[in-house]
Design an enzyme around this catalytic site. Structure first.
Site, PDB file in Angstrom:
ATOM      1  N   GLY A  46       0.828  -1.191   0.000  1.00 27.67           N
ATOM      2  CA  GLY A  46       0.000   0.000   0.000  1.00 27.67           C
ATOM      3  C   GLY A  46       0.866   1.246   0.000  1.00 27.67           C
ATOM      4  O   GLY A  46       2.011   1.214   0.462  1.00 27.67           O
ATOM      5  N   GLN A  51       2.918  10.013   1.310  1.00 31.89           N
ATOM      6  CA  GLN A  51       4.221   9.340   1.386  1.00 31.89           C
ATOM      7  C   GLN A  51       5.133   9.706   0.222  1.00 31.89           C
ATOM      8  O   GLN A  51       6.341   9.490   0.283  1.00 31.89           O
ATOM      9  CB  GLN A  51       4.044   7.821   1.415  1.00 31.89           C
ATOM     10  CG  GLN A  51       3.382   7.311   2.686  1.00 31.89           C
ATOM     11  CD  GLN A  51       3.279   5.796   2.665  1.00 31.89           C
ATOM     12  OE1 GLN A  51       2.317   5.248   2.141  1.00 31.89           O
ATOM     13  NE2 GLN A  51       4.272   5.120   3.212  1.00 31.89           N
ATOM     14  N   CYS A  93       6.007  -0.103   7.248  1.00 34.81           N
ATOM     15  CA  CYS A  93       5.594   1.032   6.430  1.00 34.81           C
ATOM     16  C   CYS A  93       6.782   1.481   5.593  1.00 34.81           C
ATOM     17  O   CYS A  93       7.898   1.574   6.115  1.00 34.81           O
ATOM     18  CB  CYS A  93       5.137   2.165   7.352  1.00 34.81           C
ATOM     19  SG  CYS A  93       4.650   3.650   6.467  1.00 34.81           S
ATOM     20  N   LEU A  94       6.533   1.766   4.325  1.00 33.57           N
ATOM     21  CA  LEU A  94       7.625   2.194   3.446  1.00 33.57           C
ATOM     22  C   LEU A  94       8.234   3.512   3.926  1.00 33.57           C
ATOM     23  O   LEU A  94       9.365   3.831   3.577  1.00 33.57           O
ATOM     24  CB  LEU A  94       7.126   2.333   2.006  1.00 33.57           C
ATOM     25  CG  LEU A  94       6.658   1.024   1.347  1.00 33.57           C
ATOM     26  CD1 LEU A  94       6.068   1.297  -0.032  1.00 33.57           C
ATOM     27  CD2 LEU A  94       7.794   0.028   1.250  1.00 33.57           C
ATOM     28  N   HIS A 135      -4.344   1.243   7.631  1.00 30.39           N
ATOM     29  CA  HIS A 135      -2.995   1.817   7.667  1.00 30.39           C
ATOM     30  C   HIS A 135      -2.874   2.976   6.664  1.00 30.39           C
ATOM     31  O   HIS A 135      -2.383   4.055   7.006  1.00 30.39           O
ATOM     32  CB  HIS A 135      -1.997   0.696   7.350  1.00 30.39           C
ATOM     33  CG  HIS A 135      -0.565   1.118   7.296  1.00 30.39           C
ATOM     34  ND1 HIS A 135       0.393   0.624   8.154  1.00 30.39           N
ATOM     35  CD2 HIS A 135       0.087   1.997   6.483  1.00 30.39           C
ATOM     36  CE1 HIS A 135       1.563   1.179   7.867  1.00 30.39           C
ATOM     37  NE2 HIS A 135       1.407   2.010   6.864  1.00 30.39           N
ATOM     38  N   GLU A 136      -3.346   2.755   5.431  1.00 28.63           N
ATOM     39  CA  GLU A 136      -3.207   3.794   4.396  1.00 28.63           C
ATOM     40  C   GLU A 136      -4.121   4.992   4.681  1.00 28.63           C
ATOM     41  O   GLU A 136      -3.743   6.133   4.452  1.00 28.63           O
ATOM     42  CB  GLU A 136      -3.494   3.219   3.005  1.00 28.63           C
ATOM     43  CG  GLU A 136      -2.553   2.094   2.565  1.00 28.63           C
ATOM     44  CD  GLU A 136      -1.082   2.420   2.751  1.00 28.63           C
ATOM     45  OE1 GLU A 136      -0.677   3.582   2.605  1.00 28.63           O
ATOM     46  OE2 GLU A 136      -0.321   1.485   3.065  1.00 28.63           O
ATOM     47  N   HIS A 139      -2.567   7.369   7.018  1.00 24.69           N
ATOM     48  CA  HIS A 139      -1.588   8.269   6.391  1.00 24.69           C
ATOM     49  C   HIS A 139      -2.250   9.573   5.932  1.00 24.69           C
ATOM     50  O   HIS A 139      -1.637  10.636   5.970  1.00 24.69           O
ATOM     51  CB  HIS A 139      -0.951   7.604   5.166  1.00 24.69           C
ATOM     52  CG  HIS A 139       0.229   6.725   5.478  1.00 24.69           C
ATOM     53  ND1 HIS A 139       1.369   7.197   6.080  1.00 24.69           N
ATOM     54  CD2 HIS A 139       0.452   5.410   5.267  1.00 24.69           C
ATOM     55  CE1 HIS A 139       2.243   6.205   6.219  1.00 24.69           C
ATOM     56  NE2 HIS A 139       1.708   5.102   5.741  1.00 24.69           N
TER      57      HIS A 139
HETATM   58 NI    NI Z   1       2.602   3.236   5.667  1.00 23.49          NI
END
Ligand code: NI
Length: 172
Positions: A46, A51, A93-94, A135-136, A139
């Site tokens: 995701g 991000q 998480c990226l 999670h997304e 963000h």
């Molecule tokens: Ni993330």
């Protein structure tokens, strides 16, 4: 298409409340396509627009398994309209490279969103997909998974993450 640069915590853009998308044009489609490519390349399941430095309410996800056909979901202005059950699984998480922790989430969610043509869509999902949506969506409100940790665990995270960042700098 170029891969986008993924911002890392503590970049301030990650803490901002993203604004709703109101223009469904080629620019939005290009951003969504670049985000999907960046997510697959990372690899991740995701990615949210903040991000990659764009503070707008747009996410891409694909939680299909390795043996399954890819199943890309692009969600504009997503909203969770129903939550059910509990699930606590390890997340990463990226934007927080090298760190993983268990987070309490709803086990099942229903998400309303718009597609890239501005058409209303709804997805009902559970398990990994439900966790990824939560999670997304976080963000988009400037919340990272580590913000859900207890104060004690958050302290440990800060120490460990400092070391991870140092190691990455040394590798450059
Ligand atoms: Ni993330």
């Amino acid at each position: 298409m170029p891969l986008l640069r993924i911002l890392h915590y503590p970049d301030p853009v990650l803490k901002k409340m993203a604004v709703p998308v109101d223009c469904f044009d080629d620019k939005l489609r290009q951003l969504a396509a670049d985000m999907a490519e960046t997510m697959y390349a990372a690899p991740g399941v995701g990615l949210a627009a903040p991000q990659v430095g764009v503070s707008q309410r747009l996410i891409v996800l694909d939680c299909s398994g390795k043996e399954e056909e890819p199943q890309l979901v692009t969600a504009v202005n997503p909203r969770i309209v129903s939550r059910e059950g509990e699930l606590c699984d390890e997340e990463g998480c990226l934007s927080v490279p090298g760190y993983y922790a268990r987070v309490d989430r709803a086990a099942k969610v229903v998400v309303d969103f718009l597609d890239l043509d501005g058409k209303a869509q709804q997805i009902e999902c559970e398990g990994l997909w439900a966790v990824a949506f939560q999670h997304e969506l976080d963000h988009l409100d400037g919340i990272l998974f580590v913000d859900h940790l207890s104060p004690l665990k958050k302290g440990l995270f800060r120490k460990k993450y400092q070391r991870i960042l140092q190691q990455q700098e040394e590798q450059l």
